[in-house]
Design a protein around this motif. Sequence first.
Motif, PDB file in Angstrom:
ATOM      1  N   ASP B  41       0.729  -1.264   0.077  1.00  0.00           N
ATOM      2  CA  ASP B  41       0.029   0.000  -0.106  1.00  0.00           C
ATOM      3  C   ASP B  41       0.958   1.590  -0.009  1.00  0.00           C
ATOM      4  O   ASP B  41       2.031   1.046  -0.245  1.00  0.00           O
ATOM      5  CB  ASP B  41      -1.069  -0.073   1.292  1.00  0.00           C
ATOM      6  N   ASP B  42       0.379   2.412   0.140  1.00  0.00           N
ATOM      7  CA  ASP B  42       1.211   3.538   0.081  1.00  0.00           C
ATOM      8  C   ASP B  42       2.234   3.702   1.423  1.00  0.00           C
ATOM      9  O   ASP B  42       3.064   4.297   1.207  1.00  0.00           O
ATOM     10  CB  ASP B  42       0.263   4.919   0.037  1.00  0.00           C
ATOM     11  N   GLY B  43       1.855   3.040   2.438  1.00  0.00           N
ATOM     12  CA  GLY B  43       2.564   2.914   3.513  1.00  0.00           C
ATOM     13  C   GLY B  43       2.308   1.793   4.589  1.00  0.00           C
ATOM     14  O   GLY B  43       1.398   1.243   4.047  1.00  0.00           O
ATOM     15  N   ALA B  44       3.294   1.342   5.467  1.00  0.00           N
ATOM     16  CA  ALA B  44       2.892   0.371   6.261  1.00  0.00           C
ATOM     17  C   ALA B  44       2.387   0.625   7.774  1.00  0.00           C
ATOM     18  O   ALA B  44       2.553   1.836   7.919  1.00  0.00           O
ATOM     19  CB  ALA B  44       4.361  -0.546   6.504  1.00  0.00           C
ATOM     20  N   VAL B  45       1.613  -0.080   8.410  1.00  0.00           N
ATOM     21  CA  VAL B  45       1.087   0.461   9.466  1.00  0.00           C
ATOM     22  C   VAL B  45       1.510  -0.747  10.622  1.00  0.00           C
ATOM     23  O   VAL B  45       1.339  -2.045  10.398  1.00  0.00           O
ATOM     24  CB  VAL B  45      -0.503   0.326   9.575  1.00  0.00           C
TER      25      VAL B  45
END
Lengths: 328, 328
Positions: B41-45
Amino acid sequence: MTGVAALPGTATLAEIGEQAVIATLTAGLPPAADVLVGPGDDGAVLEVAGPLVTSLDVLVENVHFKLGWSDPADIGRKAVAVNVADLEAMGARATAVVLGFSAPPHLQLRFVRELTAGLHAECAAAGVSLVGGDVTRSRDLTLSVTVLGGLEGRPPVLRSGARPGDVVALRGRTGWAAAGLAVLSRGFRSPRAVVEAQRVPQVPYGEGAAAAQAGATAMVDVSDGLLADLGHVASASGVVVDLRRDAFEVPEPLQAVSAATGADPYDLLLTGGEDHALAATFAAGAVPEGWRVVGEVRAVGPDAGAGVLVDGRTWPAAAGFDHFGAAR
Amino acid sequence: MTGVAALPGTATLAEIGEQAVIATLTAGLPPAADVLVGPGDDGAVLEVAGPLVTSLDVLVENVHFKLGWSDPADIGRKAVAVNVADLEAMGARATAVVLGFSAPPHLQLRFVRELTAGLHAECAAAGVSLVGGDVTRSRDLTLSVTVLGGLEGRPPVLRSGARPGDVVALRGRTGWAAAGLAVLSRGFRSPRAVVEAQRVPQVPYGEGAAAAQAGATAMVDVSDGLLADLGHVASASGVVVDLRRDAFEVPEPLQAVSAATGADPYDLLLTGGEDHALAATFAAGAVPEGWRVVGEVRAVGPDAGAGVLVDGRTWPAAAGFDHFGAAR
């Protein structure tokens, strides 16, 4: 490091050394309440609330920027902006960045000073703190930026959440940076607005969090081109994204570039990357102010698999940018 | 990305494209409970508890490794190891890494596959998850790794906490990687143990957190050389660090390299970098098992300002590594 401000701008990094480069990059950083340990130790320590969101972008000389086209300050600004845009696209609020600075030894201190000014200015604009990093030698100037942030209690907005019936909306510009690239590649410096857009994207800071608050079901930032990036949403969500060509207006500078280069202005708008607008899907009626509705989400069917259409049809030039030059 | 496993290893990155490179780097990653959103995705969480600790290291071809000296797997392992060592030095527990992978388009897929194997193996050894990153083209292979972790309720161990009366202790090896570099630079491949140490450091994972738990007052990882890195502790803490030469044993491979090159083995032990041992200060009596006491901390006085001594005297060759080649 005392005395780094007194060093002449024409001194090279080889002459001043690594510690002076670090001192230059971190000089005058404003204090921030959530930064418990800033630059200067083995690691930085940050206060974070709840899940952490992170993303990393690497910007390489002659790949993401050219020294002849961009000022050092532009490069510093762009490195922060493109990275924070990824956190916006998660619906997160960015709070900190970590910097890898790799540069050739013959680079002059004044270049680092100007780059630092841009870096710090964009950090201030984005509301993030530069908390640490690494400095190393390299042949090509390379900036690696990792951004960190939080979700303020909301779930992250993923690429996979778009649902049939949602509308597609856009916040920010598309096509401007690509128009700037077309102009610069031909040796021109105007229209100035698109050249500036190529140098530094105008990321709509805070709008990702606002979209998440408004209930965005999926979101991306437009780095590779609107069709390519919405293609990620379409395939992750298993839906058709159908854009309406007439929902887009062609801004004056894009008209000028199209007229001069013979390009279709809608190719710029739909496939131009590097502006880092935000594209999101919302339930109809939930679109926040300032966003432009540009299409809708439909279920896949016998006529169309997961993907992006424009007015119900495949856009002829819908290729994104591939870093290694592979055909798509 | 389906089918990436079926691509021939001789295919170049230009032929397979960016998405296949990402698919290769992230294939088969084990699930982790604290990774809420991983690559894609656009970033990791990430789930994080309490303050976050982060550090970034950039490894550049021909600066931090040479393709003729290291296997691709070694390079992947080293990139993770040197970075996690920084978090160990904060007394933190590393949980995740983010990777910037920059490589020339002519690189072959099999290289990426082997590098990935090393990367994943070292992530497993260090107990960290690869959660995301960026893939881009570059002239020189460049790995940028950002590590993230937590403090498990403890305060961070800074460079500034050493107090007169503390003892200085070491966990891990010094001089081995430098001996390996000396050997490789002369065109040899043995002693094998030091060559392997140059290729991949043996970071004492978990020992930084254990040291913090035991009450370490200051800590660094030894990346530039023991004297140089303890010099950061001495100056940040405003103390004298006095090492005892006879507290060090010269291991057999270092004796062999010294004999062959005419180098003083204590130069290797005291100034050789890149082994990423941990050096820490403790109250006398608080030194954890497995650490070797190598010196003591004294107050600055008329005879000595903040700095590092060996048997009460300045070590003649006490220069660290400067990335831009500046004299120190």
